[in-house]
Design an enzyme around this catalytic site. Structure first.
Site, mmCIF file in Angstrom:
data_model
loop_
_atom_site.group_PDB
_atom_site.id
_atom_site.type_symbol
_atom_site.label_atom_id
_atom_site.label_comp_id
_atom_site.label_asym_id
_atom_site.label_seq_id
_atom_site.Cartn_x
_atom_site.Cartn_y
_atom_site.Cartn_z
ATOM 1 C CB CYS A 68 14.221 -45.415 -13.787
ATOM 2 S SG CYS A 68 12.845 -45.046 -14.907
ATOM 3 C CG HIS A 107 12.745 -48.974 -15.880
ATOM 4 N ND1 HIS A 107 12.944 -48.219 -14.758
ATOM 5 C CD2 HIS A 107 13.676 -49.975 -15.836
ATOM 6 C CE1 HIS A 107 13.947 -48.729 -14.050
ATOM 7 N NE2 HIS A 107 14.400 -49.791 -14.685
ATOM 8 C CG ASP A 122 17.401 -50.819 -13.476
ATOM 9 O OD1 ASP A 122 17.384 -49.704 -12.921
ATOM 10 O OD2 ASP A 122 16.368 -51.440 -13.797
#
Length: 287
Positions: A68, A107, A122
């Protein structure tokens, strides 16, 4: 760095003159279908950095994937370059072993504002928890996608993303009790606040996640890629092809362990990845 190279990487050939939700949905989906969520650098003796130019070269020009802090960082740059009003946020991943969210943001996600509404993007959570399209930031609303029903919930001081999935149907009996298969119907994924974050907010965590012996990422070599019917994953030596069958209420898992000499061909043929350095697969439980 330029947008055309990125667009070619993800197969986006549409116009983006209109910065609307439809365009955002399309490019989000193209990203997750084209660029793997993977942490293989850690298991190839390579260092992961949050230098955007290094990330661009790795993912766009060298055909790799990333985790991420690479994928969503790059995606945030893409959205801003396109002209979207975008804010970077930090989130704390839910740890089911201790039944709570992590103590620090680990994250990276992005929030996009379109026509008075906010959308969570995302492109790098991976496997069956990967959203294919942005989620509207509206509390408690069921937002069905291919992987299941996602919802964001306003808890007051923070928000929570959760997913309700389907029953796993495992083709291979020897994997029926595998810890790689999520068996919880509804699972919290992460919590987040709406406080804008800069890249340096994640620098220390980026280093810790790739060096701490207790980190999930040092214990598991992970590569997953979304497909039109589900996803593929290579975790350690276990290769999975998962097919979503919402009409039957199940996700079909076809899993097998592969020998070392099949790892490289699988990465090349199933994930379109070619590594520069030797991969040492890992699949151990964090202590």
């Amino acid at each position: 760095m330029n947008l055309e190279e990125y667009f070619n990487r993800v197969g986006f050939h549409d116009s983006y003159e209109k910065l609307d939700l439809a365009t955002l949905k399309l490019i989000h989906k193209q990203h997750v279908m084209s660029i793997p969520f993977e942490n293989l650098s850690i298991h190839c003796g390579e260092r992961i950095t949050m230098d955007l130019e290094v990330i661009f070269d790795k993912i766009v020009r060298s055909g790799r994937g990333g985790w991420c802090l690479e994928n969503n960082f790059l995606f945030g740059w893409v959205l801003r370059e396109m002209g979207y009003n975008t804010t970077t946020l930090g989130s704390r991943v839910f740890n089911s072993n201790v039944n709570e969210f992590g103590p620090l943001d680990s994250h990276l996600i992005n929030l996009v504002f379109i026509d008075g509404k906010s959308y969570l993007t995302d492109v790098s959570f991976g496997v069956s928890f990967q959203v294919w399209e942005p989620l509207e930031l509206i509390s408690g609303k069921d937002q069905p996608q291919a992987a299941g029903v996602f919802r964001v919930i306003d808890k007051g001081d923070f928000w929570v993303l959760e997913k309700t999935g389907r029953k796993p149907q495992v083709v291979n009996p020897e994997f029926a009790s595998s810890s790689l298969i999520n068996k919880k119907e509804t699972k919290q994924l992460y919590s987040f606040t709406l406080v804008p974050r800069q890249a340096d907010h994640f620098f220390d965590k980026c280093e810790t996640l790739q060096t701490d012996p207790s980190s999930l990422f040092t214990n598991k070599s992970i590569c997953s890629l979304q497909t039109p019917t589900g996803f593929r994953a290579l975790i350690g030596w276990t290769y999975s092809e998962v097919t979503y069958k919402p009409e039957e209420g199940v996700d079909v898992f076809d899993m097998r362990d592969v020998p070392d000499d099949e790892i490289e061909p699988i990465l090349r043929e199933k994930f379109n990845l070619k590594l520069l350095n030797e991969l040492k697969p890992s699949l151990t439980l964090a202590k």
